[in-house]
Scaffold this active site. Sequence first.
Site, PDB file in Angstrom:
ATOM      1  N   HIS A  86     -27.153 -13.023  -6.706  1.00  0.00           N
ATOM      2  CA  HIS A  86     -26.544 -11.884  -7.375  1.00  0.00           C
ATOM      3  C   HIS A  86     -27.649 -11.199  -8.170  1.00  0.00           C
ATOM      4  O   HIS A  86     -28.273 -11.822  -9.038  1.00  0.00           O
ATOM      5  CB  HIS A  86     -25.396 -12.323  -8.283  1.00  0.00           C
ATOM      6  CG  HIS A  86     -24.209 -12.822  -7.533  1.00  0.00           C
ATOM      7  ND1 HIS A  86     -23.413 -13.867  -7.971  1.00  0.00           N
ATOM      8  CD2 HIS A  86     -23.665 -12.417  -6.348  1.00  0.00           C
ATOM      9  CE1 HIS A  86     -22.444 -14.074  -7.099  1.00  0.00           C
ATOM     10  NE2 HIS A  86     -22.577 -13.208  -6.108  1.00  0.00           N
ATOM     11  N   GLU A  89     -28.037 -11.560 -11.972  1.00  0.00           N
ATOM     12  CA  GLU A  89     -28.127 -12.909 -12.537  1.00  0.00           C
ATOM     13  C   GLU A  89     -29.578 -13.362 -12.378  1.00  0.00           C
ATOM     14  O   GLU A  89     -29.971 -13.913 -11.352  1.00  0.00           O
ATOM     15  CB  GLU A  89     -27.140 -13.834 -11.842  1.00  0.00           C
ATOM     16  CG  GLU A  89     -25.690 -13.389 -12.057  1.00  0.00           C
ATOM     17  CD  GLU A  89     -24.676 -14.159 -11.241  1.00  0.00           C
ATOM     18  OE1 GLU A  89     -25.038 -15.214 -10.657  1.00  0.00           O
ATOM     19  OE2 GLU A  89     -23.507 -13.716 -11.170  1.00  0.00           O
ATOM     20  N   HIS A 216     -27.521 -19.340 -10.287  1.00  0.00           N
ATOM     21  CA  HIS A 216     -26.698 -18.213 -10.711  1.00  0.00           C
ATOM     22  C   HIS A 216     -26.684 -18.124 -12.238  1.00  0.00           C
ATOM     23  O   HIS A 216     -27.346 -18.904 -12.935  1.00  0.00           O
ATOM     24  CB  HIS A 216     -25.268 -18.372 -10.188  1.00  0.00           C
ATOM     25  CG  HIS A 216     -25.135 -18.157  -8.718  1.00  0.00           C
ATOM     26  ND1 HIS A 216     -24.489 -17.067  -8.175  1.00  0.00           N
ATOM     27  CD2 HIS A 216     -25.572 -18.893  -7.662  1.00  0.00           C
ATOM     28  CE1 HIS A 216     -24.526 -17.140  -6.857  1.00  0.00           C
ATOM     29  NE2 HIS A 216     -25.174 -18.245  -6.518  1.00  0.00           N
ATOM     30  N   GLU A 308     -25.058 -22.768 -12.324  1.00  0.00           N
ATOM     31  CA  GLU A 308     -24.825 -21.673 -13.259  1.00  0.00           C
ATOM     32  C   GLU A 308     -25.609 -22.017 -14.522  1.00  0.00           C
ATOM     33  O   GLU A 308     -25.361 -23.040 -15.160  1.00  0.00           O
ATOM     34  CB  GLU A 308     -23.331 -21.538 -13.564  1.00  0.00           C
ATOM     35  CG  GLU A 308     -22.456 -21.280 -12.342  1.00  0.00           C
ATOM     36  CD  GLU A 308     -22.460 -19.815 -11.921  1.00  0.00           C
ATOM     37  OE1 GLU A 308     -23.055 -18.994 -12.641  1.00  0.00           O
ATOM     38  OE2 GLU A 308     -21.856 -19.499 -10.878  1.00  0.00           O
TER      39      GLU A 308
END
Length: 453
Positions: A86, A89, A216, A308
């Site tokens: 992404h 990110e 991410h 994440e």
Amino acid sequence: MARWLRPLVGALLLLEGAATLSFLHHRYEELVQALFRVQSQCPYVTRIYSIGRSVEGRHLYVLEFSDYPGIHEPLEPEFKYVGNMHGNEVLGRELLLQLSEFLCEEYRRGNERITRLIHDTRIHIMPSMNPDGYEVAAKQGPDSNGYLTGRNNANGVDLNRNFPDLNTLMYYSREISGPNHHIPLPDNWKSQVEPETLAVIQWISSYNFVLSANLHGGAVVANYPYDKSQDQRFRSHRRTVNTPTPDDKLFQKLAKTYSYAHSWMHRGWNCGDYFADGITNGASWYSLSKGMQDFNYLYTNCFEITLELSCNKFPPEEDLERQWMANREALVAFIEEVHQGIKGMVSDENNNGIAGAVISVQGISHDITSGDMGDYFRLLLPGTYTVTASAEGYQPLTVTTTVGPAAPSLVHFQLKQEVVRKPAERKASGTRMNNKALQKKVVPRATRRGTQR
């Protein structure tokens, strides 16, 4: 060793020397310069290659670390990190550049842990899978960047919702006892994916990756498959359901390796969310269709998790060094996880490697296959396992082996060819069998009359 001690011991091993790293945000040209700078500083253990181009023509560069760059060595596992899927990110992108600089610098310093890692592992690092999206996000900057600005590629597509949906095929296949690995792609799949996705699929089809993580932002948790729930009703609602893979305990261990080596991920409370041990099953968090980590597991031999790494998707530069220190040990420790379970060669009676041999573990309904040279890698937790190697045209071979907590166990398979009888022999044998069968079926005439009704 207690789980909380492992990151401490590892961190001490990395303190032999502090590498000089750049804690800056890198636009595309600066990212390319940083990669080639690392390659020039460590030319004998690195290689740069491109797996393709983005919609706007930017290269999707990969930096490889190996004692023999560009060469797959038998029994040496392949590992990959993918960042910036992404575009907005961005922490993963910068962490992977810092990791590249760190590995090079520590190798030059003679750090034993890093030297061993590079000599025993073929490491592939892709800092940015979505360079076009990053440029959109970078124009906004960390202060004014919107939550979705730059997330998608230049065609406006979310790349983590763009892989072929193999979960649906797998759930159906499971009901009819179909294949549980290397699920075939739909005939028209190439027309349904973006250039970046196509490049990654071709990439992971060309290398026998064993372990992987994609990086991410927007939360702090280690997420493991499956991402997609089997119950389609959950797609349109925020209801969740735990959807484990056949390797669920192994995936939990892999995720915990990262979370407990991270400075605070394992504490659970981050970004207003709570995840026990800092890990979560993907579908238990929210169901996601056509994601990259599930695709890796269902289409290749690769076990992938999603990391994440920050509440702020585009953290300011002054926060990058703190984030690097929080993730440094975890990034190295996770690569080391590729060295567990069993590995070996599958060969014929003349010691020729057999590519595509299926390795099955009793009690785990997910198989892997041997690579082009006949070597295979099966990640497993410590324990005793019954393992079978099979290949078309060969007799299957089953062994029992014990896996320890440290290095992988070497388990080789030498398969014997199936005995193929000549057509004439099969015909003669069939004739003899038919004659015998007919003789057994001959019933005396009187008896036959007695049985008629």
